[in-house]
Design a protein around this motif. Structure first.
Motif, PDB file in Angstrom:
ATOM      1  N   ALA A 234       0.831  -1.206   0.000  1.00  0.00           N
ATOM      2  CA  ALA A 234       0.000   0.000   0.000  1.00  0.00           C
ATOM      3  C   ALA A 234       0.869   1.261   0.000  1.00  0.00           C
ATOM      4  O   ALA A 234       0.596   2.221  -0.730  1.00  0.00           O
ATOM      5  CB  ALA A 234      -0.925  -0.004   1.223  1.00  0.00           C
ATOM      6  N   ILE A 235       1.940   1.254   0.813  1.00  0.00           N
ATOM      7  CA  ILE A 235       2.843   2.405   0.863  1.00  0.00           C
ATOM      8  C   ILE A 235       3.490   2.638  -0.492  1.00  0.00           C
ATOM      9  O   ILE A 235       3.573   3.774  -0.983  1.00  0.00           O
ATOM     10  CB  ILE A 235       3.914   2.187   1.955  1.00  0.00           C
ATOM     11  N   ARG A 236       3.954   1.547  -1.125  1.00  0.00           N
ATOM     12  CA  ARG A 236       4.575   1.672  -2.452  1.00  0.00           C
ATOM     13  C   ARG A 236       3.562   2.212  -3.472  1.00  0.00           C
ATOM     14  O   ARG A 236       3.899   3.055  -4.318  1.00  0.00           O
ATOM     15  CB  ARG A 236       5.084   0.307  -2.917  1.00  0.00           C
ATOM     16  N   LEU A 237       2.341   1.701  -3.399  1.00  0.00           N
ATOM     17  CA  LEU A 237       1.333   2.081  -4.388  1.00  0.00           C
ATOM     18  C   LEU A 237       0.943   3.547  -4.239  1.00  0.00           C
ATOM     19  O   LEU A 237       0.847   4.284  -5.227  1.00  0.00           O
ATOM     20  CB  LEU A 237       0.103   1.184  -4.243  1.00  0.00           C
ATOM     21  N   ILE A 238       0.742   3.990  -3.003  1.00  0.00           N
ATOM     22  CA  ILE A 238       0.399   5.395  -2.771  1.00  0.00           C
ATOM     23  C   ILE A 238       1.531   6.305  -3.245  1.00  0.00           C
ATOM     24  O   ILE A 238       1.298   7.343  -3.874  1.00  0.00           O
ATOM     25  CB  ILE A 238       0.095   5.624  -1.273  1.00  0.00           C
ATOM     26  N   SER A 239       2.758   5.906  -2.965  1.00  0.00           N
ATOM     27  CA  SER A 239       3.906   6.694  -3.401  1.00  0.00           C
ATOM     28  C   SER A 239       3.975   6.770  -4.915  1.00  0.00           C
ATOM     29  O   SER A 239       4.269   7.831  -5.489  1.00  0.00           O
ATOM     30  CB  SER A 239       5.197   6.078  -2.843  1.00  0.00           C
ATOM     31  N   ARG A 240       3.672   5.648  -5.588  1.00  0.00           N
ATOM     32  CA  ARG A 240       3.721   5.626  -7.053  1.00  0.00           C
ATOM     33  C   ARG A 240       2.613   6.498  -7.646  1.00  0.00           C
ATOM     34  O   ARG A 240       2.799   7.148  -8.689  1.00  0.00           O
ATOM     35  CB  ARG A 240       3.591   4.177  -7.537  1.00  0.00           C
ATOM     36  N   ILE A 241       1.466   6.541  -6.983  1.00  0.00           N
ATOM     37  CA  ILE A 241       0.361   7.387  -7.456  1.00  0.00           C
ATOM     38  C   ILE A 241       0.708   8.861  -7.294  1.00  0.00           C
ATOM     39  O   ILE A 241       0.489   9.678  -8.197  1.00  0.00           O
ATOM     40  CB  ILE A 241      -0.939   7.056  -6.680  1.00  0.00           C
ATOM     41  N   GLU A 242       1.273   9.193  -6.130  1.00  0.00           N
ATOM     42  CA  GLU A 242       1.567  10.593  -5.840  1.00  0.00           C
ATOM     43  C   GLU A 242       2.816  11.102  -6.545  1.00  0.00           C
ATOM     44  O   GLU A 242       2.913  12.279  -6.881  1.00  0.00           O
ATOM     45  CB  GLU A 242       1.715  10.773  -4.314  1.00  0.00           C
ATOM     46  N   LYS A 243       3.790  10.185  -6.757  1.00  0.00           N
ATOM     47  CA  LYS A 243       5.054  10.587  -7.383  1.00  0.00           C
ATOM     48  C   LYS A 243       5.397   9.586  -8.499  1.00  0.00           C
ATOM     49  O   LYS A 243       6.311   8.770  -8.373  1.00  0.00           O
ATOM     50  CB  LYS A 243       6.171  10.617  -6.337  1.00  0.00           C
ATOM     51  N   PRO A 244       4.652   9.625  -9.589  1.00  0.00           N
ATOM     52  CA  PRO A 244       4.804   8.623 -10.650  1.00  0.00           C
ATOM     53  C   PRO A 244       6.162   8.622 -11.348  1.00  0.00           C
ATOM     54  O   PRO A 244       6.554   7.621 -11.958  1.00  0.00           O
ATOM     55  CB  PRO A 244       3.687   8.980 -11.640  1.00  0.00           C
ATOM     56  N   ASP A 245       6.906   9.701 -11.248  1.00  0.00           N
ATOM     57  CA  ASP A 245       8.170   9.801 -11.980  1.00  0.00           C
ATOM     58  C   ASP A 245       9.395   9.488 -11.120  1.00  0.00           C
ATOM     59  O   ASP A 245      10.529   9.628 -11.589  1.00  0.00           O
ATOM     60  CB  ASP A 245       8.316  11.210 -12.583  1.00  0.00           C
ATOM     61  N   THR A 246       9.177   9.078  -9.878  1.00  0.00           N
ATOM     62  CA  THR A 246      10.317   8.760  -9.015  1.00  0.00           C
ATOM     63  C   THR A 246      10.972   7.445  -9.442  1.00  0.00           C
ATOM     64  O   THR A 246      10.367   6.597 -10.101  1.00  0.00           O
ATOM     65  CB  THR A 246       9.892   8.658  -7.543  1.00  0.00           C
ATOM     66  N   GLU A 247      12.233   7.287  -9.038  1.00  0.00           N
ATOM     67  CA  GLU A 247      12.997   6.093  -9.411  1.00  0.00           C
ATOM     68  C   GLU A 247      12.386   4.836  -8.797  1.00  0.00           C
ATOM     69  O   GLU A 247      11.942   4.843  -7.651  1.00  0.00           O
ATOM     70  CB  GLU A 247      14.445   6.249  -8.936  1.00  0.00           C
ATOM     71  N   LEU A 248      12.364   3.760  -9.577  1.00  0.00           N
ATOM     72  CA  LEU A 248      11.827   2.488  -9.107  1.00  0.00           C
ATOM     73  C   LEU A 248      12.740   1.893  -8.041  1.00  0.00           C
ATOM     74  O   LEU A 248      13.953   1.779  -8.232  1.00  0.00           O
ATOM     75  CB  LEU A 248      11.696   1.511 -10.277  1.00  0.00           C
ATOM     76  N   LEU A 249      12.175   1.517  -6.919  1.00  0.00           N
ATOM     77  CA  LEU A 249      12.943   0.900  -5.844  1.00  0.00           C
ATOM     78  C   LEU A 249      13.091  -0.601  -6.086  1.00  0.00           C
ATOM     79  O   LEU A 249      12.254  -1.219  -6.758  1.00  0.00           O
ATOM     80  CB  LEU A 249      12.245   1.135  -4.500  1.00  0.00           C
ATOM     81  N   PRO A 250      14.126  -1.232  -5.523  1.00  0.00           N
ATOM     82  CA  PRO A 250      14.268  -2.683  -5.661  1.00  0.00           C
ATOM     83  C   PRO A 250      13.105  -3.397  -4.987  1.00  0.00           C
ATOM     84  O   PRO A 250      12.432  -2.821  -4.118  1.00  0.00           O
ATOM     85  CB  PRO A 250      15.589  -2.984  -4.934  1.00  0.00           C
ATOM     86  N   PRO A 251      12.845  -4.654  -5.343  1.00  0.00           N
ATOM     87  CA  PRO A 251      11.787  -5.418  -4.677  1.00  0.00           C
ATOM     88  C   PRO A 251      12.015  -5.475  -3.169  1.00  0.00           C
ATOM     89  O   PRO A 251      13.146  -5.552  -2.694  1.00  0.00           O
ATOM     90  CB  PRO A 251      11.907  -6.815  -5.299  1.00  0.00           C
ATOM     91  N   ASP A 252      10.933  -5.389  -2.431  1.00  0.00           N
ATOM     92  CA  ASP A 252      10.992  -5.443  -0.969  1.00  0.00           C
ATOM     93  C   ASP A 252      10.717  -6.876  -0.523  1.00  0.00           C
ATOM     94  O   ASP A 252       9.803  -7.527  -1.044  1.00  0.00           O
ATOM     95  CB  ASP A 252       9.930  -4.504  -0.385  1.00  0.00           C
ATOM     96  N   HIS A 253      11.498  -7.388   0.437  1.00  0.00           N
ATOM     97  CA  HIS A 253      11.329  -8.760   0.928  1.00  0.00           C
ATOM     98  C   HIS A 253      10.941  -8.729   2.407  1.00  0.00           C
ATOM     99  O   HIS A 253      11.622  -8.110   3.221  1.00  0.00           O
ATOM    100  CB  HIS A 253      12.609  -9.565   0.738  1.00  0.00           C
ATOM    101  N   VAL A 254       9.855  -9.428   2.733  1.00  0.00           N
ATOM    102  CA  VAL A 254       9.311  -9.435   4.088  1.00  0.00           C
ATOM    103  C   VAL A 254       9.531 -10.816   4.710  1.00  0.00           C
ATOM    104  O   VAL A 254       9.077 -11.833   4.173  1.00  0.00           O
ATOM    105  CB  VAL A 254       7.810  -9.100   4.088  1.00  0.00           C
ATOM    106  N   ARG A 255      10.213 -10.852   5.840  1.00  0.00           N
ATOM    107  CA  ARG A 255      10.540 -12.121   6.485  1.00  0.00           C
ATOM    108  C   ARG A 255       9.323 -12.686   7.218  1.00  0.00           C
ATOM    109  O   ARG A 255       8.556 -11.952   7.837  1.00  0.00           O
ATOM    110  CB  ARG A 255      11.699 -11.929   7.467  1.00  0.00           C
ATOM    111  N   GLY A 256       9.175 -14.010   7.156  1.00  0.00           N
ATOM    112  CA  GLY A 256       8.101 -14.684   7.867  1.00  0.00           C
ATOM    113  C   GLY A 256       8.564 -15.190   9.215  1.00  0.00           C
ATOM    114  O   GLY A 256       9.634 -14.831   9.710  1.00  0.00           O
ATOM    115  N   LYS A 257       7.746 -16.072   9.844  1.00  0.00           N
ATOM    116  CA  LYS A 257       8.035 -16.578  11.183  1.00  0.00           C
ATOM    117  C   LYS A 257       7.836 -18.087  11.231  1.00  0.00           C
ATOM    118  O   LYS A 257       6.803 -18.603  10.790  1.00  0.00           O
ATOM    119  CB  LYS A 257       7.123 -15.896  12.202  1.00  0.00           C
TER     120      LYS A 257
END
Length: 214
Positions: free
Chosen positions: A180-203
């Motif tokens: 959601a954070i990435r998507l909102i940022s992309r909507i608000e700032k469509p021309d910003t540099e693409l960030l690398p994929p984010d990896h979320v650790r499990g348990k």
């Protein structure tokens, strides 16, 4: 748009992914788009560390069909085996379908029919595990006394079964939050540099399906 749990080869999905619409994907990488992954490599390593600590050395792996997720899990599996100086015969490795009990059932039957069957089986995911559990029961074997198993996903319902399944719970809430954070940022700032994929650790969820081998 946030794309998750879809057939990424579907023509309409591919057209959407290739369009100019602000978009983030989950567990699938699309060139030029933001994406969030469950940290599948660390998840596999955590599961294998537990299985190895319990004394298992003959370890089978039922993995899903080719995808970025499968590639990451397979890479981690083989890396750990090499680090531990272990070699698993090719007949211990099976390709199955994610979220599919039938292919899991058939693969487990083949593993159980081997002259020297594995002592522990890494199953494709928690839902598919039901097929593997069924095959074990029909063979007259017990979990974990006769054979150990682990799942992947942390399915809440499977945590209510007995013996309780040892598995890796993916942090879906954190993945959704970051998407959601990435998507909102992309909507608000469509021309910003693409960030690398984010990896979320499990348990790791230690259940009752991995026996200790002395």
């Amino acid at each position: 748009v946030c794309l998750m749990c879809v057939d990424f080869e579907n023509q309409e999905v591919r057209e959407m992914a290739q369009s100019s619409v602000p978009l983030v994907t989950i567990d699938h990488e699309v060139p030029g788009k933001d994406c969030i992954f469950s940290d599948n490599k660390s998840g596999m390593r955590d599961l294998l560390a537990h299985v190895l600590e319990r004394g298992h050395r003959r370890i089978a792996f039922l993995h899903g069909t080719p995808s970025k997720v499968t590639d990451q899990r397979l890479a981690a599996f083989y890396e750990v085996m090499e680090e531990q100086n272990l070699w698993q015969p090719p007949e211990y490795i099976f390709e199955t379908y994610y979220q599919n009990t039938e292919t899991e059932y058939v693969a487990m039957q083949k593993l159980l029919a081997l002259p020297e069957r594995p002592t522990c089986v890494l199953l494709t995911d928690d839902y598919s595990a039901l097929g593997g559990i069924d095959a074990i029961a029909q063979a007259g074997l017990r979990i974990p006394e006769d054979i150990s198993i682990v799942g992947y996903d942390g399915n809440t319902l499977l945590q209510k079964t007995r013996p309780r399944l040892t598995t890796l719970r993916q942090d879906g809430e954190e993945m959704g939050k970051r998407a959601a954070i990435r998507l909102i940022s992309r909507i608000e700032k469509p021309d910003t540099e693409l960030l690398p994929p984010d990896h979320v650790r499990g348990k790791l969820l230690v259940g009752e399906t991995v026996a200790r081998i002395e």
